[in-house]
Design an enzyme around this catalytic site. Sequence first.
Site, PDB file in Angstrom:
ATOM      1  N   ARG A  66      39.293  13.958  84.487  1.00  0.00           N
ATOM      2  CA  ARG A  66      39.668  14.057  83.078  1.00  0.00           C
ATOM      3  C   ARG A  66      40.640  12.945  82.677  1.00  0.00           C
ATOM      4  O   ARG A  66      40.588  12.419  81.574  1.00  0.00           O
ATOM      5  CB  ARG A  66      40.301  15.438  82.859  1.00  0.00           C
ATOM      6  CG  ARG A  66      40.019  16.093  81.530  1.00  0.00           C
ATOM      7  CD  ARG A  66      38.565  16.398  81.289  1.00  0.00           C
ATOM      8  NE  ARG A  66      38.364  16.722  79.883  1.00  0.00           N
ATOM      9  CZ  ARG A  66      37.181  16.828  79.303  1.00  0.00           C
ATOM     10  NH1 ARG A  66      36.077  16.648  79.988  1.00  0.00           N
ATOM     11  NH2 ARG A  66      37.092  17.131  78.019  1.00  0.00           N
ATOM     12  N   VAL A  93      38.726  18.456  73.258  1.00  0.00           N
ATOM     13  CA  VAL A  93      40.158  18.665  72.997  1.00  0.00           C
ATOM     14  C   VAL A  93      40.824  17.291  73.057  1.00  0.00           C
ATOM     15  O   VAL A  93      40.695  16.575  74.048  1.00  0.00           O
ATOM     16  CB  VAL A  93      40.779  19.621  74.037  1.00  0.00           C
ATOM     17  CG1 VAL A  93      42.273  19.747  73.836  1.00  0.00           C
ATOM     18  CG2 VAL A  93      40.104  20.982  73.961  1.00  0.00           C
ATOM     19  N   HIS A 110      37.517  21.730  59.963  1.00  0.00           N
ATOM     20  CA  HIS A 110      37.195  22.986  60.634  1.00  0.00           C
ATOM     21  C   HIS A 110      36.423  23.872  59.650  1.00  0.00           C
ATOM     22  O   HIS A 110      36.829  24.010  58.490  1.00  0.00           O
ATOM     23  CB  HIS A 110      38.465  23.701  61.112  1.00  0.00           C
ATOM     24  CG  HIS A 110      38.149  24.941  61.878  1.00  0.00           C
ATOM     25  ND1 HIS A 110      37.709  24.912  63.186  1.00  0.00           N
ATOM     26  CD2 HIS A 110      38.146  26.244  61.499  1.00  0.00           C
ATOM     27  CE1 HIS A 110      37.463  26.150  63.583  1.00  0.00           C
ATOM     28  NE2 HIS A 110      37.717  26.967  62.578  1.00  0.00           N
ATOM     29  N   GLU A 148      49.272  19.195  68.827  1.00  0.00           N
ATOM     30  CA  GLU A 148      48.933  19.600  70.198  1.00  0.00           C
ATOM     31  C   GLU A 148      48.214  20.943  70.269  1.00  0.00           C
ATOM     32  O   GLU A 148      47.560  21.248  71.259  1.00  0.00           O
ATOM     33  CB  GLU A 148      50.192  19.645  71.076  1.00  0.00           C
ATOM     34  CG  GLU A 148      50.648  18.284  71.598  1.00  0.00           C
ATOM     35  CD  GLU A 148      51.490  17.497  70.604  1.00  0.00           C
ATOM     36  OE1 GLU A 148      51.616  17.924  69.437  1.00  0.00           O
ATOM     37  OE2 GLU A 148      52.013  16.440  71.003  1.00  0.00           O
ATOM     38  N   GLY A 149      48.320  21.772  69.249  1.00  0.00           N
ATOM     39  CA  GLY A 149      47.643  23.073  69.259  1.00  0.00           C
ATOM     40  C   GLY A 149      46.187  22.930  68.838  1.00  0.00           C
ATOM     41  O   GLY A 149      45.723  21.841  68.509  1.00  0.00           O
TER      42      GLY A 149
HETATM   43  C1  GAR Z   1      30.887  20.995  61.423  1.00  0.00           C
HETATM   44  O1  GAR Z   1      30.537  22.204  60.832  1.00  0.00           O
HETATM   45  C2  GAR Z   1      32.365  20.956  61.722  1.00  0.00           C
HETATM   46  O2  GAR Z   1      33.129  21.609  60.750  1.00  0.00           O
HETATM   47  C3  GAR Z   1      32.408  21.693  63.035  1.00  0.00           C
HETATM   48  O3  GAR Z   1      31.295  21.193  63.749  1.00  0.00           O
HETATM   49  C4  GAR Z   1      30.267  20.862  62.810  1.00  0.00           C
HETATM   50  C5  GAR Z   1      29.788  19.451  63.096  1.00  0.00           C
HETATM   51  O4  GAR Z   1      28.680  19.141  62.316  1.00  0.00           O
HETATM   52  N1  GAR Z   1      33.647  21.471  63.716  1.00  0.00           N
HETATM   53  C6  GAR Z   1      34.244  22.405  64.445  1.00  0.00           C
HETATM   54  O5  GAR Z   1      33.791  23.511  64.637  1.00  0.00           O
HETATM   55  C7  GAR Z   1      35.587  21.976  65.024  1.00  0.00           C
HETATM   56  N2  GAR Z   1      36.305  23.096  65.539  1.00  0.00           N
HETATM   57  P1  GAR Z   1      28.260  17.636  62.035  1.00  0.00           P
HETATM   58  O6  GAR Z   1      28.157  16.935  63.387  1.00  0.00           O
HETATM   59  O7  GAR Z   1      26.910  17.754  61.378  1.00  0.00           O
HETATM   60  O8  GAR Z   1      29.285  16.992  61.136  1.00  0.00           O
END
Ligand code: GAR
Length: 205
Positions: A66, A93, A110, A148-149
Site C-alpha cells: 500500500r 481511501v 457523495h 482524514e475521516g
Molecule cells: C457517483 O454516484 C458518486 O457520487 C459515487 O460513485 C458514483 C460514481 O459514478 N461516489 C461515492 O459513492 C463516494 N463515496 P461516476 O463514475 O459515473 O461519476
Amino acid sequence: MLRVLVCVSGGGTNLQAIIDAEKAGELGDAKIVRVISNNPNAFALERARNAGIEGVCVSPKTFENREDFHKALLKAINEATPDLIVLAGFLVVVPEEVIKAYRNRIINIHPSLIPSFCGTGYYGLKVHEAALARGVKVSGATVHFVDEGTDTGPIILQKAVEVKEGDTPKELQQRIMEEAEWVIMPRAIRLIAEGKVPLGEGEKA
Ligand code: GAR
C-alpha cells in the site's frame, strides 16, 4: 487558471459533467489538466481520452504494498501541479500524505445528504440501497472537502432529490446523478474558480 485534477474509478459520468461544463464555459477559469484512475478498465479514462485530457492509471494491484501505491499516487498528483483535486467517484481511501499536502484543496461528491448514509462502507449503489431500506422520502448529493475521516469534511453544496414510491436503488441513483450530482459538482468547481469558496494552502512535507 485553476488547474483541476480529477480522480475516478468507474463510469465517470461526474467527470463527463465536469468536462461538458468546461466546454460550455461554465467552470470559470477552471481547466481539467489530468485524470487519474486506480482502475485500468474505468470507462472514465476513455471519456478523458475523448476529451483530449491526459489520463493516467495508478492501480494498487501493480504495487507490492500500500505504501508504494500511495507514493505513486502522490507522485502522479504532484506531476500535474493541481490547484484543486476533484474526487468524482474515486473509490480509494485517500492516503494521509495526499490529504496533508492538499489540505482543503480536495473535494468529493457523495450520493446522499451527508450526514445520512455516509462513512465507511457507503459508496455507489450501497448508499441508495440503505436510503431505500430506511424509507427516506428525500435523498440527494453532497460536495464536501476531504479530510482524514470518511465523508466528514466541511460541506460546500448539497441538493435534495425526491425519492419516489417503488424506486429501485438504480432508479434512485440515476435520478440523484441527473438532478443533483451532475449539477452541484460543476457548480462547486465554478464557485472555487471564482474565489467564492476559499481553498486551503496545503501543508509542506
Ligand atoms: C457517483 O454516484 C458518486 O457520487 C459515487 O460513485 C458514483 C460514481 O459514478 N461516489 C461515492 O459513492 C463516494 N463515496 P461516476 O463514475 O459515473 O461519476
